[in-house]
Design an enzyme around this catalytic site. Structure first.
Site: not given
Length: 288
Positions: A54, A126, A196, A202
């Site tokens: 991340k 990504f 979302r 994460k």
């Protein structure tokens, strides 16, 4: 009377044309995916995910013609930076190095790009948004595409698999040791959906959130006549104070009331407030 009717009809037709144009544009724009927090008890087995670092960078979506923030504002990158990018949608992070977000944010928000500063920025791709393909195929596609571009500042984000919670925690520990912010877990079989999602997770040793400054609390001891803590209100409507993480400069010249800040915390207290809340930075607005 006929002239007035023609004018009304013309206005109506133009309005419909504008609405249609907006609708077409909206359909052509893949909505941005937003990650949820990884929770082992509700997530799929770790082996079902492709996992990457991340990056603490600036989210950047390449539309095929423009580089945009996650909110749709144009990022004024130099032409040489975007010229190699293909005419397909890409999602990624603008990034310089670990623990360098404040400087990066300044570079990206500049209206007239500084070539020397942008030379230090890379675009870490990504995803290649496509609602018809699972992420494991999108990963293969963007890796092949970015590799073929052979451009030093455009890099594909590597994804790996692990088979156990122990291996996941070991990978997290290794990444944190290099200065990384945490890990991202993409469900390999998931197709791209905006908003979302639980298909992208994460994993960090802490969480961060945003709050608005609603007051300044006076300091004590060595901070007499300076800021002691910020009184803030978060997105859930909770009001609390943040004193940790403030520099001497922050205390001498605190963020004005109404400013939105980012804070870091570790879980919640018994009363439901963020535990160990710590000031990180003022949230800078997107480029206009």
């Amino acid at each position: 009377m006929q002239t007035r009717q023609r004018s009304i009809s013309l206005v109506y037709m133009l309005t419909l044309l504008c609405l249609c144009t907006v609708a077409v544009h909206a359909q052509a724009t893949p909505p941005v995916q937003l990650a949820s927090v990884y929770q082992p008890e509700t997530a799929a087995p770790v082996s079902a995910y492709l996992i990457s670092e991340k990056y603490d960078g600036v989210r950047a979506i390449w539309t095929g013609t423009q580089l945009l923030t996650r909110n749709g504002n144009v990022i004024n990158a130099p032409d040489w930076f975007t010229d190699p990018l293909p005419d397909v949608w890409l999602d990624g992070e603008l990034w310089t190095t670990h623990q360098d977000f404040a400087r990066l944010s300044g570079i990206v928000r500049t209206q007239i790009p500084d070539d020397a500063e942008w030379q230090q920025v890379s675009y870490r791709v990504f995803d290649m948004p496509d609602s018809t393909l699972p992420f494991e195929l999108r990963y293969q596609h963007y890796t092949q595409l970015i590799t073929q571009l052979n451009s030093a500042h455009i890099k594909p984000v590597q994804q790996v698999r692990v088979q156990s919670q122990a291996a996941l925690q070991s990978l997290l520990k290794d990444k944190l040791a290099t200065g990384a912010e945490g890990l991202m877990l993409h469900l390999a079989t998931a197709k791209h959906r905006g908003g979302r999602t639980r298909a992208v997770l994460k994993l960090k040793p802490y969480e961060d959130a945003e709050a608005v400054v609603i007051g300044h609390l006076p300091g004590k001891g060595k901070y007499i006549n300076q800021l002691g803590a910020l009184r803030v209100k978060n997105e859930q409507g909770q009001i609390f104070a943040i004193g940790s993480g403030l520099s001497d400069q922050d205390r001498a010249s605190p963020p004005p009331i109404g400013t939105i800040i980012t804070y870091r915390y570790q879980g919640y207290t018994k009363t439901g407030l963020p535990r160990f809340a710590r000031f990180i930075r003022i949230r800078e607005p997107d480029p206009d």
